[in-house]
Design a protein around this motif. Sequence first.
Motif, PDB file in Angstrom:
ATOM      1  N   GLY A  84      29.919  27.446  29.689  1.00  0.00           N
ATOM      2  CA  GLY A  84      29.599  28.140  30.940  1.00  0.00           C
ATOM      3  C   GLY A  84      28.587  29.252  30.720  1.00  0.00           C
ATOM      4  N   VAL A  88      24.884  29.417  32.319  1.00  0.00           N
ATOM      5  CA  VAL A  88      24.600  30.538  33.235  1.00  0.00           C
ATOM      6  C   VAL A  88      23.394  31.339  32.725  1.00  0.00           C
ATOM      7  CG1 VAL A  88      25.470  32.776  34.059  1.00  0.00           C
ATOM      8  CG2 VAL A  88      26.911  30.741  34.221  1.00  0.00           C
ATOM      9  N   VAL A 129      33.312  22.285  40.270  1.00  0.00           N
ATOM     10  CA  VAL A 129      34.771  22.448  40.291  1.00  0.00           C
ATOM     11  C   VAL A 129      35.435  21.159  40.764  1.00  0.00           C
ATOM     12  CG1 VAL A 129      36.680  23.711  41.365  1.00  0.00           C
ATOM     13  CG2 VAL A 129      34.692  24.951  40.506  1.00  0.00           C
ATOM     14  N   MET A 132      35.236  18.679  37.876  1.00  0.00           N
ATOM     15  CA  MET A 132      36.178  19.059  36.802  1.00  0.00           C
ATOM     16  C   MET A 132      37.617  18.723  37.198  1.00  0.00           C
ATOM     17  SD  MET A 132      34.678  22.692  35.435  1.00  0.00           S
ATOM     18  CE  MET A 132      35.955  23.022  34.219  1.00  0.00           C
TER      19      MET A 132
ATOM     20  N   PRO B  27      38.145  35.515  37.100  1.00  0.00           N
ATOM     21  CA  PRO B  27      37.510  34.188  37.175  1.00  0.00           C
ATOM     22  C   PRO B  27      38.338  33.165  37.954  1.00  0.00           C
ATOM     23  CG  PRO B  27      37.386  35.028  34.935  1.00  0.00           C
ATOM     24  CD  PRO B  27      38.281  35.971  35.701  1.00  0.00           C
ATOM     25  N   THR B  28      39.668  33.274  37.905  1.00  0.00           N
ATOM     26  CA  THR B  28      40.505  32.317  38.635  1.00  0.00           C
ATOM     27  C   THR B  28      40.313  32.470  40.146  1.00  0.00           C
ATOM     28  OG1 THR B  28      42.104  32.222  36.843  1.00  0.00           O
ATOM     29  CG2 THR B  28      42.888  31.565  39.021  1.00  0.00           C
ATOM     30  N   ARG B  29      40.108  33.700  40.614  1.00  0.00           N
ATOM     31  CA  ARG B  29      39.884  33.921  42.048  1.00  0.00           C
ATOM     32  C   ARG B  29      38.519  33.373  42.473  1.00  0.00           C
ATOM     33  NH1 ARG B  29      42.174  36.647  46.054  1.00  0.00           N
ATOM     34  NH2 ARG B  29      43.774  37.600  44.758  1.00  0.00           N
ATOM     35  N   ARG B  31      36.919  30.968  40.975  1.00  0.00           N
ATOM     36  CA  ARG B  31      37.068  29.521  40.941  1.00  0.00           C
ATOM     37  C   ARG B  31      37.806  29.017  42.187  1.00  0.00           C
ATOM     38  NH1 ARG B  31      39.442  24.992  39.022  1.00  0.00           N
ATOM     39  NH2 ARG B  31      38.118  23.713  37.689  1.00  0.00           N
ATOM     40  N   GLY B  96      27.365  26.321  35.548  1.00  0.00           N
ATOM     41  CA  GLY B  96      28.028  27.217  34.595  1.00  0.00           C
ATOM     42  C   GLY B  96      29.045  28.127  35.277  1.00  0.00           C
ATOM     43  N   TRP B  97      28.703  28.556  36.492  1.00  0.00           N
ATOM     44  CA  TRP B  97      29.584  29.405  37.296  1.00  0.00           C
ATOM     45  C   TRP B  97      30.891  28.656  37.592  1.00  0.00           C
ATOM     46  CZ3 TRP B  97      28.757  30.513  43.169  1.00  0.00           C
ATOM     47  CH2 TRP B  97      29.380  31.715  43.545  1.00  0.00           C
ATOM     48  N   GLY B  98      30.755  27.374  37.943  1.00  0.00           N
ATOM     49  CA  GLY B  98      31.933  26.552  38.234  1.00  0.00           C
ATOM     50  C   GLY B  98      32.759  26.273  36.994  1.00  0.00           C
ATOM     51  N   ILE B  99      32.089  26.071  35.859  1.00  0.00           N
ATOM     52  CA  ILE B  99      32.807  25.755  34.614  1.00  0.00           C
ATOM     53  C   ILE B  99      33.706  26.916  34.193  1.00  0.00           C
ATOM     54  CG2 ILE B  99      32.489  25.401  32.113  1.00  0.00           C
ATOM     55  CD1 ILE B  99      30.035  23.673  32.783  1.00  0.00           C
ATOM     56  N   ALA B 100      33.171  28.123  34.204  1.00  0.00           N
ATOM     57  CA  ALA B 100      33.919  29.259  33.655  1.00  0.00           C
ATOM     58  C   ALA B 100      34.436  30.229  34.717  1.00  0.00           C
ATOM     59  CB  ALA B 100      33.043  30.010  32.648  1.00  0.00           C
ATOM     60  N   GLY B 101      34.001  30.088  35.963  1.00  0.00           N
ATOM     61  CA  GLY B 101      34.424  31.032  37.000  1.00  0.00           C
ATOM     62  C   GLY B 101      33.770  32.394  36.859  1.00  0.00           C
ATOM     63  N   LEU B 102      32.665  32.428  36.120  1.00  0.00           N
ATOM     64  CA  LEU B 102      32.018  33.709  35.837  1.00  0.00           C
ATOM     65  C   LEU B 102      30.525  33.654  36.106  1.00  0.00           C
ATOM     66  CD1 LEU B 102      33.767  34.450  32.439  1.00  0.00           C
ATOM     67  CD2 LEU B 102      33.751  36.046  34.362  1.00  0.00           C
ATOM     68  N   CYS B 103      30.014  34.731  36.722  1.00  0.00           N
ATOM     69  CA  CYS B 103      28.579  34.942  36.802  1.00  0.00           C
ATOM     70  C   CYS B 103      28.272  36.233  36.035  1.00  0.00           C
ATOM     71  CB  CYS B 103      28.110  34.936  38.256  1.00  0.00           C
ATOM     72  SG  CYS B 103      28.947  36.105  39.335  1.00  0.00           S
TER      73      CYS B 103
END
Lengths: 139, 140
Positions: A84, A88, A129, A132, B27-29, B31, B96-103
């Motif tokens: 990720g 990013v 998402v 995945m 990140p969970t929020r 996501r 990448g944002w979707g993969i890790a839940g982070l920007c």
Amino acid sequence: MPVPGLIGGLMIGFAAAIMLLGLGRIAGVSGLLARAMRISDSGPPLVIAGAFILGLPLGAFLVAQFIGPVVTRYPESSALLIVGGLVVGFGTRLGSGCTSGHGVCGLSRLSKRSVVATACFMGSGFATVAVMNALGMGW
Amino acid sequence: MTRSFIIALIAGTLFGAGLAVSGMADPTRVRGFLDLGGQWDPTLAFVMAGAIFPMAVAWLIQRRIEAPMAASQFAVPATGKLDRPLITGSILFGIGWGIAGLCPGPAIAGLALSPSAALIFVVAMIVGMTVHRSFNRSTA
């Protein structure tokens, strides 16, 4: 949670307004990070980029210390964090911005580039998402 | 110089505090917002709305003043021309944002909240940015 979201959002928007009206700069985190790390040759003076980037964890720390616990549920898999992060980092440089620069600063001035960029990263975020989850890789 | 440092530090600190207050440091929020098929979490939309409002006012003020308060001129990007890197880069960023839940913002703020996990992401992100630069230089 709508109310903390709105309040936090207003704080973010005021912070971006301070950068624009105070220093004449966009509060785009990816660009400022690249500048602070000397990855980018253009952008604001290093002192501005470095100070803003330093402030991000400082602000989060102050909230956790004086307001209350801040929930952070990260994916457990380091592989997801690494992949990720790589994507990013590459994507925000190629696309000239992220959620802050395009999403907050760009949308609020109705920049055509930022509207398109935001539609692209929101769309691919939703799709990623969904894919995945379908592959059983959700977390 | 010192004045610029202090203004940027205040802005960054307020930005980081806003991320923590809003729930976007989680990140969970984030996501949950991107997961349209699951229990959708609308928080991110409220954060964006809250952030865009003061910033839209700031742009209206910006049009009416000659220069920012503590700098000689405005240095803001052009808004018009669409190009392929903008679109490809933004699509990649969203993946990448979707993969890790982070920007980038929440990840850097996260260095103070969840240091070990945030650091992995931030280092990888800096590597990704560096790869982009070498890639750019070799094709330019």
